[in-house]
Design a protein around this motif. Structure first.
Motif, mmCIF file in Angstrom:
data_model
loop_
_atom_site.group_PDB
_atom_site.id
_atom_site.type_symbol
_atom_site.label_atom_id
_atom_site.label_comp_id
_atom_site.label_asym_id
_atom_site.label_seq_id
_atom_site.Cartn_x
_atom_site.Cartn_y
_atom_site.Cartn_z
ATOM 1 N N LEU A 258 0.861 -1.485 -0.201
ATOM 2 C CA LEU A 258 -0.027 -0.067 -0.077
ATOM 3 C C LEU A 258 0.711 1.313 0.167
ATOM 4 C CD1 LEU A 258 -2.759 1.238 0.269
ATOM 5 C CD2 LEU A 258 -2.847 1.028 2.616
ATOM 6 N N THR A 259 1.836 1.324 1.014
ATOM 7 C CA THR A 259 2.792 2.416 1.014
ATOM 8 C C THR A 259 3.521 2.867 -0.352
ATOM 9 O OG1 THR A 259 2.901 1.947 3.390
ATOM 10 C CG2 THR A 259 4.714 3.651 2.117
ATOM 11 N N THR B 42 -7.763 -0.895 -6.103
ATOM 12 C CA THR B 42 -8.734 -1.546 -5.431
ATOM 13 C C THR B 42 -8.096 -2.636 -4.470
ATOM 14 O OG1 THR B 42 -10.064 -1.471 -7.354
ATOM 15 C CG2 THR B 42 -10.588 -3.170 -5.945
ATOM 16 N N VAL B 43 -8.524 -2.742 -3.467
ATOM 17 C CA VAL B 43 -7.730 -3.842 -2.356
ATOM 18 C C VAL B 43 -8.267 -5.050 -2.635
ATOM 19 C CG1 VAL B 43 -7.980 -4.379 -0.070
ATOM 20 C CG2 VAL B 43 -8.299 -2.121 -0.396
ATOM 21 N N GLY B 44 -7.137 -5.611 -2.846
ATOM 22 C CA GLY B 44 -7.186 -7.042 -3.078
ATOM 23 C C GLY B 44 -7.166 -7.336 -4.676
ATOM 24 N N ALA C 4 -0.627 -5.946 4.544
ATOM 25 C CA ALA C 4 -0.937 -7.367 5.671
ATOM 26 C C ALA C 4 -1.897 -7.142 6.681
ATOM 27 C CB ALA C 4 0.218 -7.281 6.286
ATOM 28 N N ASP C 5 -2.700 -5.891 6.869
ATOM 29 C CA ASP C 5 -3.541 -5.497 7.460
ATOM 30 C C ASP C 5 -4.956 -5.969 7.113
ATOM 31 O OD1 ASP C 5 -2.051 -3.787 9.144
ATOM 32 O OD2 ASP C 5 -2.368 -1.975 7.991
ATOM 33 N N THR D 22 -7.225 -1.641 5.583
ATOM 34 C CA THR D 22 -6.671 -1.254 4.435
ATOM 35 C C THR D 22 -7.321 -0.314 3.574
ATOM 36 O OG1 THR D 22 -5.567 -3.459 4.254
ATOM 37 C CG2 THR D 22 -5.486 -2.078 2.258
ATOM 38 N N VAL D 23 -8.904 -0.711 3.544
ATOM 39 C CA VAL D 23 -9.713 0.309 2.890
ATOM 40 C C VAL D 23 -9.968 1.577 3.395
ATOM 41 C CG1 VAL D 23 -12.240 0.550 2.219
ATOM 42 C CG2 VAL D 23 -11.354 -1.647 1.832
ATOM 43 N N THR D 24 -9.869 1.587 4.653
ATOM 44 C CA THR D 24 -9.939 2.921 5.365
ATOM 45 C C THR D 24 -8.454 3.721 4.931
ATOM 46 O OG1 THR D 24 -11.126 1.880 7.180
ATOM 47 C CG2 THR D 24 -9.763 4.021 7.508
ATOM 48 N N ALA D 25 -7.473 3.058 5.156
ATOM 49 C CA ALA D 25 -6.021 3.874 4.841
ATOM 50 C C ALA D 25 -5.909 4.343 3.392
ATOM 51 C CB ALA D 25 -4.982 3.116 5.310
#
Length: 224
Positions: free
Chosen positions: A6-7, A49-51, A57-58, A63-66
């Motif tokens: 993500l970072t 898009t997450v995933g 790893a969260d 992860t969506v929130t971040a």
């Protein structure tokens, strides 16, 4: 193959957008989602898009929130996830209704759309023809709901182009939050100014109690 974290994925100098879409079930759905992503990139927007193309790893919700906090807007792509040939709504009640050919999208569309809206994200909602429209997938809110066939040709219509252009104009890069100061480096004024009302009253009450205690102790010592 190693996917970026993500970072690593998010760059503050780019116009990042969150895309809410479930895992695709058919080649047609996958081709449509890829076409939407390509169209966004052609407009200078970076879809996340997450995933799908952004990983962490969260836990998914964290992860969506971040990720939402680092994006400027949200695209919701509601595709068929569940299908029921027949069904009953409000079964056993006075408003019981028989349903046929029911198509439901992933509940994550509703969750992520609500989270995005609460952050003030401009929403562009794309719903597959025939999807049961309820909640945030219904027309009549602060965004326009496009009902389309999940095919590439749907992204070249005057309706889609107009909605995309209007939505894009509402995007703006998230403002960077100032780094938190070390409490030891703050002045009294900064500490008090940063308190909420309840915290300030508790602080003043504690000071008053401390002063009263000091006077009482002084009186006791003097009297002794």
């Amino acid at each position: 193959m190693r996917f970026p974290t993500l970072t690593e994925k998010i760059k503050v100098n780019e116009l990042n957008v969150f895309v809410s879409v479930g895992g695709t079930a058919t080649e047609q759905q996958e081709a449509f989602v890829r076409a939407v992503e390509d169209r966004l990139r052609s407009e200078g927007l970076i879809p996340h898009t997450v995933g799908r193309n952004t990983f962490s790893a969260d836990a998914p919700l964290k992860t969506v929130t971040a990720l939402l906090d680092q994006c400027s807007g949200t695209v919701v792509i509601a595709l068929e996830r569940k299908y029921f040939s027949t069904g009953i709504e409000r079964r056993g009640g006075l408003k019981e209704t028989f349903l046929a050919d029911v198509k439901l999208a992933t509940p994550w569309n509703q969750i992520e759309a609500a989270m995005a809206y609460s952050r003030g994200h401009p929403l562009m909602v794309i719903v597959e023809h025939g999807i049961y429209k309820e909640g945030l997938l219904e027309p009549g809110y602060d965004w326009y709901v496009q009902s389309v066939k999940p095919e590439v040709a749907s992204l070249t219509t005057s309706e889609f182009n107009g909605v995309l252009s209007s939505w894009k104009q509402k995007l703006s890069k998230p403002q960077a939050r100032p780094a938190a100061k070390n409490p030891a480096e703050l002045t009294i004024g900064e500490l008090v100014g940063g308190m909420k009302a309840a915290q300030l009253w508790s602080f003043l009450a504690a000071i008053a109690a401390l002063v009263a205690g000091a006077f009482a102790l002084g009186a006791t010592l003097h009297g002794g």
